[in-house]
Design a protein around this motif. Structure first.
Motif, short mmCIF file in Angstrom:
data_model
loop_
_atom_site.label_atom_id
_atom_site.label_comp_id
_atom_site.label_asym_id
_atom_site.label_seq_id
_atom_site.Cartn_x
_atom_site.Cartn_y
_atom_site.Cartn_z
N PRO A 126 0.82 -1.22 0.00
CA PRO A 126 0.00 0.00 0.00
C PRO A 126 0.85 1.27 0.00
O PRO A 126 0.39 2.34 -0.38
N ASP A 127 2.11 1.15 0.42
CA ASP A 127 3.01 2.31 0.47
C ASP A 127 3.93 2.36 -0.74
O ASP A 127 4.92 3.10 -0.75
N ALA A 128 3.62 1.58 -1.76
CA ALA A 128 4.50 1.50 -2.93
C ALA A 128 4.65 2.86 -3.61
O ALA A 128 3.68 3.60 -3.77
N VAL A 129 5.88 3.18 -3.96
CA VAL A 129 6.16 4.40 -4.70
C VAL A 129 6.62 3.97 -6.09
O VAL A 129 7.58 3.23 -6.22
N THR A 130 5.89 4.40 -7.09
CA THR A 130 6.25 4.02 -8.45
C THR A 130 6.61 5.26 -9.25
O THR A 130 6.18 6.37 -8.92
N ASP A 131 7.40 5.07 -10.27
CA ASP A 131 7.84 6.17 -11.14
C ASP A 131 6.94 6.17 -12.37
O ASP A 131 7.29 5.62 -13.41
N ARG A 132 5.78 6.77 -12.25
CA ARG A 132 4.77 6.74 -13.31
C ARG A 132 4.92 7.94 -14.25
O ARG A 132 5.09 9.06 -13.79
N HIS A 133 4.84 7.63 -15.54
CA HIS A 133 4.81 8.67 -16.57
C HIS A 133 4.26 8.04 -17.85
O HIS A 133 4.05 6.83 -17.90
N ASP A 134 4.02 8.85 -18.87
CA ASP A 134 3.48 8.31 -20.12
C ASP A 134 4.52 7.41 -20.77
O ASP A 134 5.68 7.79 -20.93
N VAL A 135 4.09 6.22 -21.12
CA VAL A 135 4.97 5.19 -21.67
C VAL A 135 4.35 4.65 -22.96
O VAL A 135 3.16 4.35 -23.00
N SER A 136 5.17 4.52 -24.01
CA SER A 136 4.72 3.91 -25.25
C SER A 136 4.76 2.39 -25.10
O SER A 136 5.82 1.81 -24.82
N VAL A 137 3.61 1.76 -25.26
CA VAL A 137 3.53 0.30 -25.15
C VAL A 137 4.39 -0.35 -26.23
O VAL A 137 5.06 -1.35 -25.98
N ASP A 138 4.41 0.22 -27.43
CA ASP A 138 5.22 -0.34 -28.52
C ASP A 138 6.71 -0.29 -28.18
O ASP A 138 7.45 -1.24 -28.45
N GLU A 139 7.17 0.81 -27.57
CA GLU A 139 8.57 0.92 -27.19
C GLU A 139 8.92 -0.08 -26.09
O GLU A 139 10.00 -0.67 -26.10
N VAL A 140 8.00 -0.29 -25.16
CA VAL A 140 8.22 -1.27 -24.10
C VAL A 140 8.35 -2.67 -24.72
O VAL A 140 9.26 -3.43 -24.36
N LEU A 141 7.46 -3.00 -25.64
CA LEU A 141 7.54 -4.33 -26.25
C LEU A 141 8.82 -4.49 -27.06
O LEU A 141 9.44 -5.55 -27.04
N ALA A 142 9.24 -3.44 -27.75
CA ALA A 142 10.50 -3.51 -28.50
C ALA A 142 11.66 -3.77 -27.55
O ALA A 142 12.56 -4.57 -27.86
N GLU A 143 11.65 -3.12 -26.38
CA GLU A 143 12.70 -3.35 -25.38
C GLU A 143 12.67 -4.79 -24.88
O GLU A 143 13.71 -5.43 -24.73
#
Length: 109
Positions: free
Chosen positions: A14-31
């Motif tokens: 519940p205390d998780a800190v995440t680094d959220r921002h706009d992400v391209s799903v296509d770029e993630v899959l390419a990675e």
């Protein structure tokens, strides 16, 4: 193993800190596919993914880890000598749905 468990534990906290921002799903899959290139070549696998053009607000490293796990499992559990893995990404009701298809035994309901 342990790294994946740690990621899931962090996300569930519940205390998780995440680094959220706009992400391209296509770029993630390419990675993901780039990081699995050797495994894909060794298994003589074919991964089918059509660019989705989707962007979402997410923690990039956690999204990479989740999609990599999906693709790795498809490669690992497909019994064919040259597996064919399909990956699809769509938005459903404001949520990103990423699915994998292969000839493996699947996950029981």
């Amino acid at each position: 193993g342990f790294d994946k468990l740690l990621h899931y534990t962090v996300v569930e906290s519940p205390d998780a800190v995440t680094d959220r921002h706009d992400v391209s799903v296509d770029e993630v899959l390419a990675e993901v596919l780039s990081s699995l290139d050797e495994q894909i070549r060794v298994k003589k696998a074919r991964v089918d993914y059509r660019a989705s053009g989707l962007t979402m607000n997410a923690d990039r490293s956690l999204l990479v880890a989740a999609i990599k796990n999906l693709v790795e499992n498809s490669l690992k559990f497909d019994p064919k000598p040259a597996p064919a893995v399909g990956v699809r990404a769509v938005m459903e009701g404001g949520w990103l749905a990423v699915s994998g298809s292969d000839a493996g035994p699947g996950i029981p309901p």
